[in-house]
Design a protein around this motif. Structure first.
Motif, mmCIF file in Angstrom:
data_model
loop_
_atom_site.group_PDB
_atom_site.id
_atom_site.type_symbol
_atom_site.label_atom_id
_atom_site.label_comp_id
_atom_site.label_asym_id
_atom_site.label_seq_id
_atom_site.Cartn_x
_atom_site.Cartn_y
_atom_site.Cartn_z
ATOM 1 N N ALA A 138 -8.957 -30.367 14.285
ATOM 2 C CA ALA A 138 -8.952 -30.262 15.606
ATOM 3 C C ALA A 138 -7.084 -30.709 16.936
ATOM 4 O O ALA A 138 -6.739 -30.309 17.543
ATOM 5 N N PHE A 139 -7.117 -31.855 15.427
ATOM 6 C CA PHE A 139 -5.732 -33.179 15.923
ATOM 7 C C PHE A 139 -4.437 -31.526 16.423
ATOM 8 O O PHE A 139 -4.072 -31.923 16.678
ATOM 9 N N PHE A 140 -4.377 -30.941 14.630
ATOM 10 C CA PHE A 140 -3.574 -30.575 13.875
ATOM 11 C C PHE A 140 -3.346 -29.291 15.054
ATOM 12 O O PHE A 140 -2.019 -28.554 15.354
ATOM 13 N N SER A 141 -4.862 -28.364 15.920
ATOM 14 C CA SER A 141 -4.292 -27.238 16.531
ATOM 15 C C SER A 141 -4.231 -27.496 18.147
ATOM 16 O O SER A 141 -3.213 -27.278 18.396
ATOM 17 N N ALA A 142 -4.390 -28.923 18.023
ATOM 18 C CA ALA A 142 -3.630 -29.501 19.022
ATOM 19 C C ALA A 142 -2.197 -30.117 19.515
ATOM 20 O O ALA A 142 -1.839 -29.714 19.792
ATOM 21 N N THR A 143 -2.003 -30.536 18.109
ATOM 22 C CA THR A 143 -0.467 -30.976 18.183
ATOM 23 C C THR A 143 0.425 -29.936 17.550
ATOM 24 O O THR A 143 1.790 -29.437 18.329
ATOM 25 N N SER A 144 -0.202 -28.499 17.384
ATOM 26 C CA SER A 144 0.281 -27.454 16.957
ATOM 27 C C SER A 144 0.682 -25.968 17.516
ATOM 28 O O SER A 144 1.424 -25.327 17.979
ATOM 29 N N GLY A 145 -0.501 -26.130 18.943
ATOM 30 C CA GLY A 145 -0.918 -25.208 19.483
ATOM 31 C C GLY A 145 -1.281 -23.605 18.091
ATOM 32 O O GLY A 145 -1.461 -22.647 19.010
ATOM 33 N N ASN A 146 -1.790 -24.570 17.383
ATOM 34 C CA ASN A 146 -2.372 -23.420 16.422
ATOM 35 C C ASN A 146 -3.763 -23.167 16.138
ATOM 36 O O ASN A 146 -3.907 -24.099 15.182
ATOM 37 N N PRO A 147 -4.614 -22.184 16.930
ATOM 38 C CA PRO A 147 -6.595 -22.236 16.571
ATOM 39 C C PRO A 147 -6.855 -22.513 14.945
ATOM 40 O O PRO A 147 -7.543 -22.803 14.385
ATOM 41 N N ALA A 148 -5.969 -22.057 13.877
ATOM 42 C CA ALA A 148 -5.695 -21.678 12.490
ATOM 43 C C ALA A 148 -6.913 -22.953 11.992
ATOM 44 O O ALA A 148 -8.092 -22.712 11.030
ATOM 45 N N ALA A 149 -6.105 -24.168 12.215
ATOM 46 C CA ALA A 149 -6.525 -25.206 11.363
ATOM 47 C C ALA A 149 -7.755 -25.446 11.699
ATOM 48 O O ALA A 149 -8.785 -26.242 11.180
ATOM 49 N N VAL A 150 -8.415 -25.900 12.904
ATOM 50 C CA VAL A 150 -9.465 -25.986 13.611
ATOM 51 C C VAL A 150 -10.484 -25.109 12.855
ATOM 52 O O VAL A 150 -11.366 -25.297 12.524
ATOM 53 N N ARG A 177 13.017 -39.398 18.285
ATOM 54 C CA ARG A 177 12.899 -37.445 18.139
ATOM 55 C C ARG A 177 11.468 -37.300 19.513
ATOM 56 O O ARG A 177 11.324 -35.696 19.838
ATOM 57 N N GLY A 178 11.779 -38.250 20.049
ATOM 58 C CA GLY A 178 10.342 -37.814 21.372
ATOM 59 C C GLY A 178 9.021 -38.407 20.801
ATOM 60 O O GLY A 178 8.403 -38.868 19.836
ATOM 61 N N ASN A 179 8.333 -39.100 21.595
ATOM 62 C CA ASN A 179 6.696 -38.800 21.849
ATOM 63 C C ASN A 179 5.971 -37.687 21.222
ATOM 64 O O ASN A 179 5.013 -38.662 20.356
ATOM 65 N N ALA A 180 5.906 -36.674 21.140
ATOM 66 C CA ALA A 180 5.747 -35.681 20.314
ATOM 67 C C ALA A 180 5.011 -36.142 18.881
ATOM 68 O O ALA A 180 4.757 -36.447 18.107
ATOM 69 N N THR A 181 6.259 -36.926 17.846
ATOM 70 C CA THR A 181 6.565 -37.157 16.969
ATOM 71 C C THR A 181 5.442 -38.630 16.863
ATOM 72 O O THR A 181 5.164 -38.648 15.364
ATOM 73 N N VAL A 182 5.994 -39.483 17.817
ATOM 74 C CA VAL A 182 4.597 -40.370 17.435
ATOM 75 C C VAL A 182 3.525 -40.019 17.466
ATOM 76 O O VAL A 182 2.729 -41.294 16.717
ATOM 77 N N VAL A 183 3.327 -39.212 18.470
ATOM 78 C CA VAL A 183 1.496 -39.244 17.969
ATOM 79 C C VAL A 183 0.955 -38.212 17.190
ATOM 80 O O VAL A 183 0.167 -38.175 16.760
ATOM 81 N N LEU A 184 2.424 -37.641 16.616
ATOM 82 C CA LEU A 184 1.704 -36.993 15.274
ATOM 83 C C LEU A 184 1.382 -37.924 14.216
ATOM 84 O O LEU A 184 0.600 -38.103 13.054
ATOM 85 N N LEU A 185 2.824 -38.870 14.214
ATOM 86 C CA LEU A 185 2.716 -39.666 13.112
ATOM 87 C C LEU A 185 1.690 -41.199 12.965
ATOM 88 O O LEU A 185 0.767 -41.363 12.430
ATOM 89 N N ALA A 186 1.051 -41.452 14.289
ATOM 90 C CA ALA A 186 -0.223 -42.765 15.071
ATOM 91 C C ALA A 186 -1.578 -41.303 14.499
ATOM 92 O O ALA A 186 -2.525 -42.384 14.001
ATOM 93 N N GLY A 187 -1.279 -40.141 14.997
ATOM 94 C CA GLY A 187 -2.612 -39.416 14.626
ATOM 95 C C GLY A 187 -2.751 -38.974 13.313
ATOM 96 O O GLY A 187 -4.254 -39.222 12.794
#
Length: 215
Positions: free
Chosen positions: A65-77, A145-155
């Protein structure tokens, strides 16, 4: 002509309730060998492995669910969610089966992780601190690089922490309570109690004079 009469098997010197007594366990050294402890520890080791699967299933689904939400690709979930659900169902089924039957003690089970909840907490805390320290080195560059990268690392860090809990802390807690849980199940499960009583009637220490209990 007379035929020799088979010598009757000796009856157990004590009942199962005697060996299951918590008072007897408290006055016995925890490392003293016994058949009941062998059964409980072996069953606890198997149950600990399947408890990790039970806890790991939701972690896989959460990661999808996390990787789908951050990438926009539903394949991961879809993929990780299905794998997580299958792992959870398999873990629950095997967990119940293992805890309701006597383990095969002829096989040697080797565990490398901590054998108690306290040990699991310490191990997970140390690994989490190490991971957090490494993560802190990359946070400034990620923030640039932006908040999205921080969210990805923290997740990713939080998912790793959840995986450590599922693979280390949960099974160590199960193993730490293996003997107490085995006592409760023998007292509450008639089928398991019958199996232990049958084992008590036939088991003899092949290597020495170890007793059937305490637990």
């Amino acid at each position: 002509m007379t035929h020799p009469v088979p010598f009757p098997a000796s009856l157990p010197s004590h009942s199962l309730d005697h060996w299951l007594s918590p008072e007897l366990a408290r006055v016995s050294p925890p490392n003293a060998p016994s058949r009941l402890r062998q059964l409980a520890d072996a069953q606890g080791t198997l149950a600990a492995g399947w408890s990790s699967a039970i806890a790991g299933g939701p972690v896989l689904a959460l990661a999808g669910a996390f990787f789908s939400a951050t990438s926009g690709n539903p394949a991961a979930v879809l993929v990780l969610g299905a794998l997580g659900a299958a792992l959870l169902v398999l873990g629950l089924f095997s967990w119940k089966r293992v805890r309701a039957t006597l383990p095969n003690t002829d096989r040697i089970l080797i565990t490398r992780g901590p054998g108690s909840a306290r040990g699991g907490i310490v191990t997970v805390s140390v690994l989490a601190a190490m991971g957090g320290g490494i993560l802190s080195l990359f946070l400034p560059a990620a923030a640039a690089r932006g908040n999205a990268t921080v969210v990805l690392l923290a997740g990713c860090f939080l998912l790793t922490l959840a995986l450590l809990v599922a693979c280390i802390l949960v099974p160590s807690a199960v193993m730490g309570r293996a003997r107490q849980s085995f006592r409760l199940r023998v007292q509450a499960n008639p089928g398991l109690r019958s199996a232990v009583e049958a084992d008590l009637a036939t088991w003899r220490d092949p290597y020495g004079n170890a007793g059937y209990g305490p637990l």
